[in-house]
Design a protein around this motif. Structure first.
Motif, PDB file in Angstrom:
ATOM      1  N   TRP A 145       0.851  -1.185   0.000  1.00 29.27           N
ATOM      2  CA  TRP A 145       0.000   0.000   0.000  1.00 29.27           C
ATOM      3  C   TRP A 145       0.893   1.244   0.000  1.00 29.27           C
ATOM      4  CZ3 TRP A 145      -5.090   0.199  -0.804  1.00 29.27           C
ATOM      5  CH2 TRP A 145      -5.723   1.432  -0.636  1.00 29.27           C
ATOM      6  N   PRO A 146       0.620   2.193  -0.910  1.00 26.98           N
ATOM      7  CA  PRO A 146       1.498   3.366  -1.004  1.00 26.98           C
ATOM      8  C   PRO A 146       1.615   4.116   0.318  1.00 26.98           C
ATOM      9  CG  PRO A 146      -0.005   3.277  -2.862  1.00 26.98           C
ATOM     10  CD  PRO A 146      -0.464   2.224  -1.900  1.00 26.98           C
ATOM     11  N   GLU A 147       2.836   4.501   0.610  1.00 29.09           N
ATOM     12  CA  GLU A 147       3.099   5.246   1.851  1.00 29.09           C
ATOM     13  C   GLU A 147       2.474   6.635   1.774  1.00 29.09           C
ATOM     14  OE1 GLU A 147       6.952   6.973   4.352  1.00 29.09           O
ATOM     15  OE2 GLU A 147       7.202   5.686   2.594  1.00 29.09           O
ATOM     16  N   ALA A 148       1.786   7.023   2.818  1.00 32.13           N
ATOM     17  CA  ALA A 148       1.134   8.336   2.850  1.00 32.13           C
ATOM     18  C   ALA A 148       2.087   9.384   3.411  1.00 32.13           C
ATOM     19  CB  ALA A 148      -0.125   8.271   3.695  1.00 32.13           C
ATOM     20  N   TYR A 149       1.828  10.609   3.076  1.00 32.13           N
ATOM     21  CA  TYR A 149       2.616  11.700   3.632  1.00 32.13           C
ATOM     22  C   TYR A 149       1.759  12.951   3.673  1.00 32.13           C
ATOM     23  CZ  TYR A 149       3.273  14.261  -0.762  1.00 32.13           C
ATOM     24  OH  TYR A 149       3.079  15.009  -1.893  1.00 32.13           O
ATOM     25  N   GLU A 150       2.168  13.899   4.493  1.00 34.22           N
ATOM     26  CA  GLU A 150       1.456  15.165   4.570  1.00 34.22           C
ATOM     27  C   GLU A 150       2.098  16.158   3.620  1.00 34.22           C
ATOM     28  OE1 GLU A 150      -0.551  15.218   8.985  1.00 34.22           O
ATOM     29  OE2 GLU A 150       1.126  16.575   8.556  1.00 34.22           O
ATOM     30  N   SER A 151       1.276  16.746   2.799  1.00 35.12           N
ATOM     31  CA  SER A 151       1.755  17.662   1.777  1.00 35.12           C
ATOM     32  C   SER A 151       1.910  19.076   2.330  1.00 35.12           C
ATOM     33  CB  SER A 151       0.783  17.669   0.599  1.00 35.12           C
ATOM     34  OG  SER A 151       1.048  18.741  -0.257  1.00 35.12           O
ATOM     35  N   ASP A 152       3.095  19.640   2.130  1.00 32.71           N
ATOM     36  CA  ASP A 152       3.321  21.027   2.560  1.00 32.71           C
ATOM     37  C   ASP A 152       2.458  21.988   1.754  1.00 32.71           C
ATOM     38  OD1 ASP A 152       5.243  20.121   4.348  1.00 32.71           O
ATOM     39  OD2 ASP A 152       6.881  20.335   2.887  1.00 32.71           O
ATOM     40  N   LEU A 153       2.298  21.682   0.479  1.00 26.50           N
ATOM     41  CA  LEU A 153       1.492  22.547  -0.375  1.00 26.50           C
ATOM     42  C   LEU A 153       0.036  22.554   0.072  1.00 26.50           C
ATOM     43  CD1 LEU A 153       1.024  24.264  -2.902  1.00 26.50           C
ATOM     44  CD2 LEU A 153       0.818  22.140  -4.222  1.00 26.50           C
ATOM     45  N   ILE A 154      -0.495  21.384   0.396  1.00 31.87           N
ATOM     46  CA  ILE A 154      -1.881  21.311   0.843  1.00 31.87           C
ATOM     47  C   ILE A 154      -2.041  22.012   2.187  1.00 31.87           C
ATOM     48  CG2 ILE A 154      -3.763  19.766   1.471  1.00 31.87           C
ATOM     49  CD1 ILE A 154      -3.076  19.877  -1.507  1.00 31.87           C
ATOM     50  N   LYS A 155      -1.045  21.886   3.058  1.00 30.83           N
ATOM     51  CA  LYS A 155      -1.112  22.579   4.348  1.00 30.83           C
ATOM     52  C   LYS A 155      -1.233  24.080   4.152  1.00 30.83           C
ATOM     53  CE  LYS A 155       1.366  19.382   7.388  1.00 30.83           C
ATOM     54  NZ  LYS A 155       2.580  19.195   8.223  1.00 30.83           N
ATOM     55  N   GLU A 156      -0.418  24.628   3.269  1.00 34.94           N
ATOM     56  CA  GLU A 156      -0.476  26.060   2.992  1.00 34.94           C
ATOM     57  C   GLU A 156      -1.833  26.464   2.440  1.00 34.94           C
ATOM     58  OE1 GLU A 156       2.686  27.078   0.397  1.00 34.94           O
ATOM     59  OE2 GLU A 156       4.289  26.397   1.740  1.00 34.94           O
ATOM     60  N   LEU A 157      -2.356  25.642   1.548  1.00 32.99           N
ATOM     61  CA  LEU A 157      -3.662  25.944   0.967  1.00 32.99           C
ATOM     62  C   LEU A 157      -4.769  25.829   2.011  1.00 32.99           C
ATOM     63  CD1 LEU A 157      -3.338  24.081  -2.459  1.00 32.99           C
ATOM     64  CD2 LEU A 157      -3.263  26.543  -2.065  1.00 32.99           C
ATOM     65  N   GLN A 158      -4.617  24.901   2.933  1.00 33.14           N
ATOM     66  CA  GLN A 158      -5.619  24.736   3.984  1.00 33.14           C
ATOM     67  C   GLN A 158      -5.641  25.946   4.913  1.00 33.14           C
ATOM     68  OE1 GLN A 158      -4.306  21.037   5.637  1.00 33.14           O
ATOM     69  NE2 GLN A 158      -5.757  19.800   4.431  1.00 33.14           N
ATOM     70  N   GLU A 159      -4.469  26.511   5.178  1.00 33.69           N
ATOM     71  CA  GLU A 159      -4.402  27.684   6.045  1.00 33.69           C
ATOM     72  C   GLU A 159      -5.105  28.894   5.431  1.00 33.69           C
ATOM     73  OE1 GLU A 159      -0.297  28.267   6.785  1.00 33.69           O
ATOM     74  OE2 GLU A 159      -0.081  26.493   8.083  1.00 33.69           O
ATOM     75  N   SER A 160      -4.992  28.981   4.109  1.00 34.23           N
ATOM     76  CA  SER A 160      -5.627  30.108   3.424  1.00 34.23           C
ATOM     77  C   SER A 160      -7.065  29.809   3.030  1.00 34.23           C
ATOM     78  CB  SER A 160      -4.826  30.489   2.172  1.00 34.23           C
ATOM     79  OG  SER A 160      -4.764  29.394   1.266  1.00 34.23           O
ATOM     80  N   ASN A 161      -7.413  28.513   2.986  1.00 37.85           N
ATOM     81  CA  ASN A 161      -8.763  28.111   2.583  1.00 37.85           C
ATOM     82  C   ASN A 161      -9.197  26.918   3.426  1.00 37.85           C
ATOM     83  OD1 ASN A 161     -11.172  27.507   1.376  1.00 37.85           O
ATOM     84  ND2 ASN A 161     -10.324  27.094  -0.647  1.00 37.85           N
ATOM     85  N   PRO A 162      -9.870  27.175   4.561  1.00 35.61           N
ATOM     86  CA  PRO A 162     -10.274  26.092   5.480  1.00 35.61           C
ATOM     87  C   PRO A 162     -11.221  25.081   4.845  1.00 35.61           C
ATOM     88  CG  PRO A 162     -10.461  28.254   6.520  1.00 35.61           C
ATOM     89  CD  PRO A 162     -10.222  28.502   5.068  1.00 35.61           C
ATOM     90  N   ALA A 163     -11.797  25.407   3.688  1.00 32.30           N
ATOM     91  CA  ALA A 163     -12.744  24.487   3.056  1.00 32.30           C
ATOM     92  C   ALA A 163     -12.049  23.252   2.511  1.00 32.30           C
ATOM     93  CB  ALA A 163     -13.495  25.196   1.930  1.00 32.30           C
ATOM     94  N   ILE A 164     -10.734  23.347   2.316  1.00 34.14           N
ATOM     95  CA  ILE A 164      -9.987  22.200   1.803  1.00 34.14           C
ATOM     96  C   ILE A 164      -9.896  21.136   2.883  1.00 34.14           C
ATOM     97  CG2 ILE A 164      -7.768  21.392   0.941  1.00 34.14           C
ATOM     98  CD1 ILE A 164      -7.343  24.074  -0.340  1.00 34.14           C
ATOM     99  N   GLU A 165     -10.347  19.938   2.551  1.00 34.79           N
ATOM    100  CA  GLU A 165     -10.401  18.867   3.542  1.00 34.79           C
ATOM    101  C   GLU A 165      -9.002  18.505   4.040  1.00 34.79           C
ATOM    102  OE1 GLU A 165     -12.151  14.290   3.899  1.00 34.79           O
ATOM    103  OE2 GLU A 165     -12.352  15.449   2.039  1.00 34.79           O
ATOM    104  N   LYS A 166      -8.892  18.303   5.332  1.00 32.98           N
ATOM    105  CA  LYS A 166      -7.590  17.996   5.921  1.00 32.98           C
ATOM    106  C   LYS A 166      -7.385  16.485   5.988  1.00 32.98           C
ATOM    107  CE  LYS A 166      -7.273  22.198   8.697  1.00 32.98           C
ATOM    108  NZ  LYS A 166      -7.054  22.770  10.041  1.00 32.98           N
ATOM    109  N   ILE A 167      -6.737  15.969   4.967  1.00 37.07           N
ATOM    110  CA  ILE A 167      -6.395  14.549   4.965  1.00 37.07           C
ATOM    111  C   ILE A 167      -4.940  14.415   4.551  1.00 37.07           C
ATOM    112  CG2 ILE A 167      -8.739  13.831   4.384  1.00 37.07           C
ATOM    113  CD1 ILE A 167      -7.781  13.356   1.537  1.00 37.07           C
ATOM    114  N   SER A 168      -4.320  13.306   4.939  1.00 39.07           N
ATOM    115  CA  SER A 168      -2.943  13.079   4.523  1.00 39.07           C
ATOM    116  C   SER A 168      -2.934  12.637   3.080  1.00 39.07           C
ATOM    117  CB  SER A 168      -2.301  12.009   5.410  1.00 39.07           C
ATOM    118  OG  SER A 168      -3.003  10.796   5.280  1.00 39.07           O
ATOM    119  N   MET A 169      -1.841  12.918   2.412  1.00 42.91           N
ATOM    120  CA  MET A 169      -1.746  12.619   0.997  1.00 42.91           C
ATOM    121  C   MET A 169      -1.428  11.138   0.781  1.00 42.91           C
ATOM    122  SD  MET A 169      -2.628  15.199  -0.427  1.00 42.91           S
ATOM    123  CE  MET A 169      -2.452  14.316  -1.945  1.00 42.91           C
TER     124      MET A 169
END
Length: 379
Positions: free
Chosen positions: A353-377
């Motif tokens: 199963w592919p290893e998951a990771y947290e995306s720095d890009l998604i984190k930045e987008l989440q901070e500016s747009n809370p509507a983006i679902e917070k899940i690991s990549m």
């Protein structure tokens, strides 16, 4: 009395003939659908064959289950890995192209060719359907080997319901004859090719297509018959019309930019490129389609510019099979962090199963747009 009986017999016979004649005419009218045409335009048959070629989802299943896997281009999807990825024999899966081509495309093109042969007012459509028939027959013989060719599609025309199987050598030799004859037959003063969804009836581009196919087929036989390959290659280069030398002359069908929804009409809807769906992603019916590591490494390690066009990584907020809405491209980050997980030959999408990771890009987008679902990549 005898004469009287004779008159009655003659009258009954005449009445019977009249009744049978009327009955036949009545039954013929009853069995004739007024909404159906008596004949079909060969241009429409060309259109249908063109759209079926890659717009038919059942055709693409053979590519998914066998061809892409045998070539180690895709892997991971259950069908892809189980059949082509692990060399599993399944006549049903392997037969999609056979069934679709012979029952639809080859039948249409053969009929169109037969009905326009020797018609001086239809030389161009005749040449076009001959070229396209060669193109589709090359798919069949390249996939299956010895196949019906000369007698294929002639069941209605002359009763060839059990067509002879021809050798691949015979088939390829005739390719060169057909392509040469078709290019020579084109005449700019004769009929216009209508309904052509590839070249819009441009006979100059059809010539380039035919000559370029001739180059391709010459290269295909270069190992088994190098002398003929060289001869045909040189003839193709010198043929009238030239060859495809730029993207402007590519044989492309401009399908609509829509994805299959895998509903009841998907298999008979030819408005979209079915093969492209195998690279689309987010296919919950067939599990994810992964790039095979063989193909991935070849493109990446050689700096092939097609790598970034074929292989991309996305964060999907909606996970839709029919839309890219909410899709965020994280390709650069995935590559920089070495988190790409192409599937090895013969491996399913979950091995491992592919290893998951947290995306720095998604984190930045989440901070500016809370509507983006917070899940690991998960790549």
């Amino acid at each position: 009395m005898r004469h009287y009986k004779s008159y009655i017999t003659m009258a009954l016979a005449a009445f019977t003939l009249f009744f049978v004649s009327c009955s036949d005419e009545y039954m013929e009218n009853m069995n004739t659908d007024p909404s159906k045409a008596d004949t079909i335009d060969p241009n429409a048959q060309l259109t249908t064959a063109q759209l079926h070629t890659y717009g038919d989802l059942e055709v693409s299943e053979t590519y998914r289950s066998y061809i892409y896997a045998f070539n180690q281009q895709l892997m991971g999807c259950w069908n892809t890995t189980n059949y082509g990825g692990r060399y599993t024999l399944d006549l049903n899966e392997m037969g999609h192209i056979w069934q679709n081509y012979y029952l639809k495309n080859i039948k249409d093109l053969t009929d169109a060719q037969a009905r326009t042969t020797d018609d001086e007012e239809k030389v161009n459509i005749n040449a076009a359907v001959r070229i396209y028939r060669v193109y589709l027959m090359s798919h069949l013989t390249d996939i299956y080997g010895d196949v019906p060719y000369f007698e294929a599609g002639r069941g209605f025309i002359d009763g060839k319901f059990t067509p002879r199987y021809d050798t691949q050598e015979e088939i390829y030799n005739d390719f060169f004859v057909e392509l040469d004859a078709a290019v020579t037959a084109f005449d700019g003063t004769k009929d216009r090719i209508t309904g052509d969804v590839i070249y819009s009836g441009d006979i100059n581009k059809w010539k380039k297509f035919a000559n370029s196919l001739r180059l391709r087929y010459a290269m295909r036989i270069s190992d088994v018959n190098p002398q003929k390959a060289q001869e045909e290659f040189e003839k193709a280069l010198a043929a009238d019309g030239g060859i495809i030398a730029s993207g402007a002359d590519d044989a492309l069908i401009p399908y609509l930019d829509i994805a299959f929804d895998f509903g009841g009409e998907s298999y008979s809807d030819y408005r979209r490129n079915a093969l492209s769906q195998r690279l689309y992603g987010n296919d919950p019916r067939n599990n994810p389609s992964f790039i095979c590591s063989t193909f991935y490494n070849q493109l990446f390690n050689t700096g092939d510019p097609r790598f970034y066009a074929i292989i991309r990584f996305y964060f999907d907020q909606i996970m839709s099979t029919t839309s890219t809405e909410g899709r965020i491209d994280i390709t650069e980050e995935v590559l920089a962090k070495n988190m790409a997980h192409p599937r090895d030959p013969g491996a399913f999408f979950y091995e491992p199963w592919p290893e998951a990771y947290e995306s720095d890009l998604i984190k930045e987008l989440q901070e500016s747009n809370p509507a983006i679902e917070k899940i690991s990549m998960d790549t």
